[in-house]
Scaffold this active site. Sequence first.
Site, mmCIF file in Angstrom:
data_model
loop_
_atom_site.group_PDB
_atom_site.id
_atom_site.type_symbol
_atom_site.label_atom_id
_atom_site.label_comp_id
_atom_site.label_asym_id
_atom_site.label_seq_id
_atom_site.Cartn_x
_atom_site.Cartn_y
_atom_site.Cartn_z
ATOM 1 N N GLU A 52 0.676 -1.239 0.100
ATOM 2 C CA GLU A 52 0.098 -0.037 -0.107
ATOM 3 C C GLU A 52 0.931 1.494 -0.001
ATOM 4 O OE1 GLU A 52 -2.738 -0.224 3.367
ATOM 5 O OE2 GLU A 52 -3.169 -2.390 2.931
HETATM 6 O O1 9MR Z 1 -7.865 3.553 1.622
HETATM 7 C C1 9MR Z 1 -8.906 3.013 2.462
HETATM 8 C C2 9MR Z 1 -10.074 4.053 3.038
HETATM 9 O O2 9MR Z 1 -10.844 4.372 1.834
HETATM 10 C C3 9MR Z 1 -11.200 3.356 3.730
HETATM 11 O O3 9MR Z 1 -12.268 4.440 4.171
HETATM 12 C C4 9MR Z 1 -10.465 2.715 5.044
HETATM 13 C C5 9MR Z 1 -11.405 2.085 5.916
HETATM 14 O O4 9MR Z 1 -11.919 0.888 5.190
HETATM 15 O O5 9MR Z 1 -9.497 1.841 4.481
HETATM 16 C C6 9MR Z 1 -8.590 2.485 3.840
HETATM 17 O O6 9MR Z 1 -7.507 1.446 3.467
HETATM 18 C C7 9MR Z 1 -6.808 1.032 4.285
HETATM 19 C C8 9MR Z 1 -6.296 -0.429 4.186
HETATM 20 O O7 9MR Z 1 -7.465 -1.273 4.123
HETATM 21 C C9 9MR Z 1 -5.624 -1.094 5.160
HETATM 22 N N1 9MR Z 1 -4.416 -0.414 5.446
HETATM 23 C C10 9MR Z 1 -4.374 0.979 5.978
HETATM 24 C C11 9MR Z 1 -5.311 1.652 4.648
HETATM 25 C C12 9MR Z 1 -5.219 3.072 4.907
HETATM 26 O O8 9MR Z 1 -6.145 3.513 5.895
#
Ligand code: 9MR
Length: 408
Positions: free
Chosen positions: A316
Amino acid sequence: MHISRRDSLVLLAGMGVSACGGAGGATQATPTPTASVPPTPTPTPVATPPAAAPAEPVGLNTLATARGLRVGSCFAWGAPGADRGSFANPSYAALLKRDCGILVGENEMKWQAIRPSATQFDFTRFDAMMDWATANNLPVRGHNLLWHQPKWMPAWEENHDFGSSPSREAERLLVEHVNTVCRRYGARIPSYDVVNEAVTPADGTLYQTALSRALGGPEATLDLAFHTARAAAPGAQLVYNDYMSWEPGNANHRAGVLRLLEGFKRRGVPVDALGVQSHLVTQGMDARTGIAAIEGEWRRFLDAVTAMGYKLVITELDVRDNNLPADIAPRDTAVADFTRGYLDVMFAYPALRDVLLWGMSDRYSWIEGFEPRKDGAKRRPCPYDADFAPKPMRAAISAAITAAPVRS
Ligand code: 9MR
């Protein structure tokens, strides 16, 4: 490494060389004069050729493939024009197709997205994304099968009545979930974040959820998720994914992740790789000094992880531009330098092959909503700006890939 004709043409184009052999605006090569051949008269120009359009940069994944690496990005559900990193936006879709060899759904496979209740699944959105990816020959990483924090489980799960045999009911719910997802997508998903963020950053302990309390503890819950995934998706890479990063303040988080990975090994749990999320935070204008201060501890962590036999996946990548001026040019440069320094360290580990960005364009990044800059300037965490123009960060990624040791 086999490079197809198309790839080599793309590579040449990216180096400023046209497919028909000319460079820049020249249309004819100048013959080398020899003693027996009179000099060729200068040809009279017939017409001025139109100015060549700037060459498309070589796709990041094309560069990566030549090094035995792969580049990808998250993508998201969204109607055209919606404020999401959607494949429905043609400009964003074009970046995904040009730069990526793998995708990952940003949100659409999470329990909150596909499991509206204990008895229902809803794959409408994720299926549409999978169909688009498949139509474009792009595999997709599965993110994720269990985000093991109460905050990220659906409310119904935290309030679920586990009945008179709580461990049996918890086991049934989890196994059903993993089996349903893995069997639905089969080989179209070659890698899963089976468990996401199970370690508490402050003290390195494992989170509890209603599910894990019913099932007999977090270890039992995480182990079951991995064993079930191995059986349901036997060909897939199984990943534990977390955000313990190299910036100061993450020592307890890293120690907790190491303990968890050691436990998986001891218990014979089928975990193939550590997902290193890589939500980086810049440490000031001088990336080199910032990195020098944190690199040693980070390498010790990665050494310990890889010594246990785990692969690494950057799952990520993006950059929070903290401690930098609002002025865009120096800010972008510092972000690019920090990214380059990070990737150089990471690419030194042969256990790393896949690098996925958490978005290609600043337009759709989660960071603006999560932590806006105090000075009000818009965040610039991704390789392309909000209008899909490449930034120095993209050049830094392509340079780091080009300099990376080749994986066989
Ligand atoms: O980028 C994602 C955001 O749009 C969502 O609101 C959030 C909650 O579901 O999750 C974010 O993605 C996360 C990922 O799933 C796990 N690692 C951290 C990422 C950033 O928060």
